[in-house]
Design a protein around this motif. Structure first.
Motif, PDB file in Angstrom:
ATOM      1  N   LEU A  72       0.831  -1.211   0.000  1.00 33.98           N
ATOM      2  CA  LEU A  72       0.000   0.000   0.000  1.00 33.98           C
ATOM      3  C   LEU A  72       0.861   1.255   0.000  1.00 33.98           C
ATOM      4  CD1 LEU A  72      -2.739  -1.221   2.487  1.00 33.98           C
ATOM      5  CD2 LEU A  72      -3.074  -0.688   0.075  1.00 33.98           C
ATOM      6  N   SER A  75       1.764   1.751  -3.542  1.00 37.36           N
ATOM      7  CA  SER A  75       0.646   2.326  -4.295  1.00 37.36           C
ATOM      8  C   SER A  75       0.519   3.807  -3.996  1.00 37.36           C
ATOM      9  CB  SER A  75      -0.656   1.627  -3.911  1.00 37.36           C
ATOM     10  OG  SER A  75      -0.615   0.286  -4.270  1.00 37.36           O
ATOM     11  N   ARG A  76       0.667   4.126  -2.736  1.00 37.51           N
ATOM     12  CA  ARG A  76       0.533   5.537  -2.333  1.00 37.51           C
ATOM     13  C   ARG A  76       1.618   6.388  -2.990  1.00 37.51           C
ATOM     14  NH1 ARG A  76      -2.835   8.479   1.302  1.00 37.51           N
ATOM     15  NH2 ARG A  76      -3.720   6.414   1.585  1.00 37.51           N
ATOM     16  N   ARG A  79       0.921   6.750  -6.744  1.00 45.32           N
ATOM     17  CA  ARG A  79      -0.175   7.686  -7.001  1.00 45.32           C
ATOM     18  C   ARG A  79       0.281   9.118  -6.792  1.00 45.32           C
ATOM     19  NH1 ARG A  79      -5.144   5.794  -3.780  1.00 45.32           N
ATOM     20  NH2 ARG A  79      -4.258   7.063  -2.161  1.00 45.32           N
TER      21      ARG A  79
ATOM     22  N   GLU B  68      -7.517   1.229  -4.014  1.00 43.98           N
ATOM     23  CA  GLU B  68      -6.088   0.990  -3.953  1.00 43.98           C
ATOM     24  C   GLU B  68      -5.712  -0.167  -4.869  1.00 43.98           C
ATOM     25  OE1 GLU B  68      -4.298   3.666  -1.140  1.00 43.98           O
ATOM     26  OE2 GLU B  68      -3.586   2.328  -2.679  1.00 43.98           O
ATOM     27  N   VAL B  69      -4.644  -0.020  -5.579  1.00 33.27           N
ATOM     28  CA  VAL B  69      -4.174  -1.110  -6.417  1.00 33.27           C
ATOM     29  C   VAL B  69      -2.997  -1.757  -5.725  1.00 33.27           C
ATOM     30  CG1 VAL B  69      -3.173  -1.738  -8.633  1.00 33.27           C
ATOM     31  CG2 VAL B  69      -4.925   0.024  -8.506  1.00 33.27           C
ATOM     32  N   VAL B  70      -3.186  -2.957  -5.280  1.00 30.85           N
ATOM     33  CA  VAL B  70      -2.095  -3.634  -4.599  1.00 30.85           C
ATOM     34  C   VAL B  70      -1.701  -4.913  -5.317  1.00 30.85           C
ATOM     35  CG1 VAL B  70      -2.618  -2.724  -2.341  1.00 30.85           C
ATOM     36  CG2 VAL B  70      -3.711  -4.822  -3.089  1.00 30.85           C
TER      37      VAL B  70
END
Lengths: 168, 318
Positions: A72, A75-76, A79, B68-70
């Motif tokens: 995560l 991903s953060r 983004r 969220e893309v995990v």
């Protein structure tokens, strides 16, 4: 609205009490963003709870949580990098007394350097030296081989070593 | 003090300045409670409800949104697709499955809402209807499993992957562990890493027939060993030409045709070289099998036994 069972609720509380703080701090190193770190870790808890029923198995749940936090955080970062086109900012220290300013400055330099490392090196170094994970645990969390962890850690440390040696 | 010790000290000291807010547990609990019904269960009946479910499914498929893309992008897994009856737009094309490069013309892996066979009356649940190798192949088999007392591990994807390796592939020295990419729970899909001798030898792609399980193995891939033909869920007849790619030099690929019950009914070896497509042929005489998998493996040249790569695709008898 679904209601957590007593068993789920107590398992969640135990998992929260034992790992939440350290995971938030780990995510803060990985994302360079304290606010995002807390959201990332909360996301991880929600996902772990929903997917694996891992709350019944503390060992599994801890490993799942670490992996979720790493993923995560990635991903953060992705983004944010795509959206804002800026590098992660280093964590800001709380206000410190002047007498500690110099020491903090030196430590900040190391933390800043850590956050300038390529993502995988930063993850490996953080998980190994802040999370105190073994190489195997780090590999699990990062989703790579132990050899890759060794390589990323070694390269990360090579980049940080001048600062650490000069810091003594 | 070594540089490593100094780094530890600095990181721990710096981390002390990060103090989480005190309401973390409450926020997590709230989100868990709010999440479940909105993602999975809606009352049956009503166009608005149907439209809402279709919207949720479109989001699950990967439409734009805050989700969220995990999922490891290198590990595409069975596509979630809304049922045609619930969406006017066509289902998205199935992702290429790991270990394969050509999508099958047969039914794509999908999760579709179904009012029937739900363990809860009067509600819609989301069920997986795509290809599968083992230990289940259909919602009917999955539903029959619940309450049967067999395969108690099937509601855990990692345990399912472990049993797949030991009971179905019958490979020793291969360990299934924490997924290489953490799956989004709502996706009803998971990736589990396979390792041998400390090295990754493949990734098992699993799907859950329902949000609460059970899980089934869809494919194995994730290495440079791929099977390009036959495609996923293709109908095959003996002799069957099998092709693929691998990047190693002078590899010998063992090919097995394994039925759903775990019986190896055909074995052959295909020589392969770097970047050159390999080709082998499987022959068998067994009849009456209803589904199976073509499994490709390579072994370490050091000892000839340690598995170095695994690929598996589901197939059907022609």
């Amino acid at each position: 609205m679904a209601v957590l069972t007593d068993e789920q609720s107590s398992a969640l509380t135990a998992l929260y009490t034992s790992h939440y703080r350290q995971l938030v701090r780990t995510a803060a190193f990985l994302t360079g963003d304290r606010d995002a770190a807390e959201e990332v870790v909360q996301d991880a808890y929600v996902k772990v709870h929903g997917t694996w029923r891992g709350l019944r198995d503390p060992e599994k749940a801890e490993a799942y949580l670490r992996m979720a936090v790493v993923n995560l955080s990635r991903s953060r970062l992705r983004r944010r990098q795509v959206a804002a086109k800026h590098r992660p900012e280093p964590m800001r220290d709380v206000a410190s007394a002047e007498s500690y300013a110099l020491e903090h400055s030196r430590r900040d330099a190391v933390v800043r350097a850590l956050q300038q490392l390529p993502r995988r090196q930063r993850e490996a170094v953080t998980l190994r030296y802040y999370g105190d994970l073994t190489e195997a645990q780090t590999a699990q969390a990062m989703g790579c081989s132990v050899g890759a962890v060794k390589s990323h850690t070694s390269r990360g440390m090579a980049a940080l070593r001048p600062l650490l040696e000069g810091e003594r | 003090m070594t540089p490593e010790d100094r780094l530890r000290e600095i990181l721990h000291s710096h981390a002390e300045t990060v103090q989480p807010a005190g309401d973390g547990l409450q926020r997590i609990q709230e989100r868990i409670q709010q999440r479940r019904p909105s993602r999975w269960l809606v009352p049956a009946g009503g166009a608005l409800v149907t439209a809402a479910l279709a919207s949720v499914l479109v989001l699950l498929v990967g439409g734009p949104g805050p989700r969220e893309v995990v999922q490891d992008p290198a590990s595409p897994v069975p596509t979630l697709s809304p049922s045609p009856s619930l969406s006017a737009s066509p289902s998205p094309s199935p992702s290429a499955l790991p270990g394969t490069t050509s999508p099958s013309p047969s039914p794509s892996p999908s999760v579709s809402p179904s009012p029937s066979a739900s363990p809860r009356q009067g509600i819609l649940s989301v069920e997986y209807t795509g290809p599968a190798i083992w230990p289940f192949r259909s919602t009917q088999e999955a539903d029959a499993w619940r309450g049967s007392g067999t395969k108690p591990w099937a509601d855990d994807p990692i345990e399912t992957a472990r049993h797949f390796v030991s009971d179905y592939l019958k490979l020793s020295g291969v360990t299934a562990s924490i997924p290489s990419s953490f799956p989004a729970p709502a996706d009803q899909r998971a990736t589990v890493q396979l390792t041998a001798d400390g090295r990754s030898v493949g990734r098992v792609q699993l799907a859950a027939y329902r949000p609460e399980g059970p899980w089934t193995v869809v494919t194995v891939g994730g290495t440079d060993l791929t099977i390009t033909s036959p495609a996923t869920n293709a109908r095959i007849t003996s002799p069957q030409r099998v092709t693929g790619r691998v990047t190693g030099v002078d590899e010998s690929i063992r090919l097995d045709l394994i039925t759903f019950s775990g019986l190896v009914i055909g074995t052959s070896f295909a020589p392969a070289g770097s970047e050159v497509p390999w080709e082998g042929e499987l022959t068998w005489t067994a009849k009456g099998w209803t589904s199976g998998a073509i499994v490709g493996t390579t072994r370490s040249p050091r000892d000839g036994t340690t598995v170095t790569r695994i690929v598996a695709v589901p197939v059907l008898p022609g």
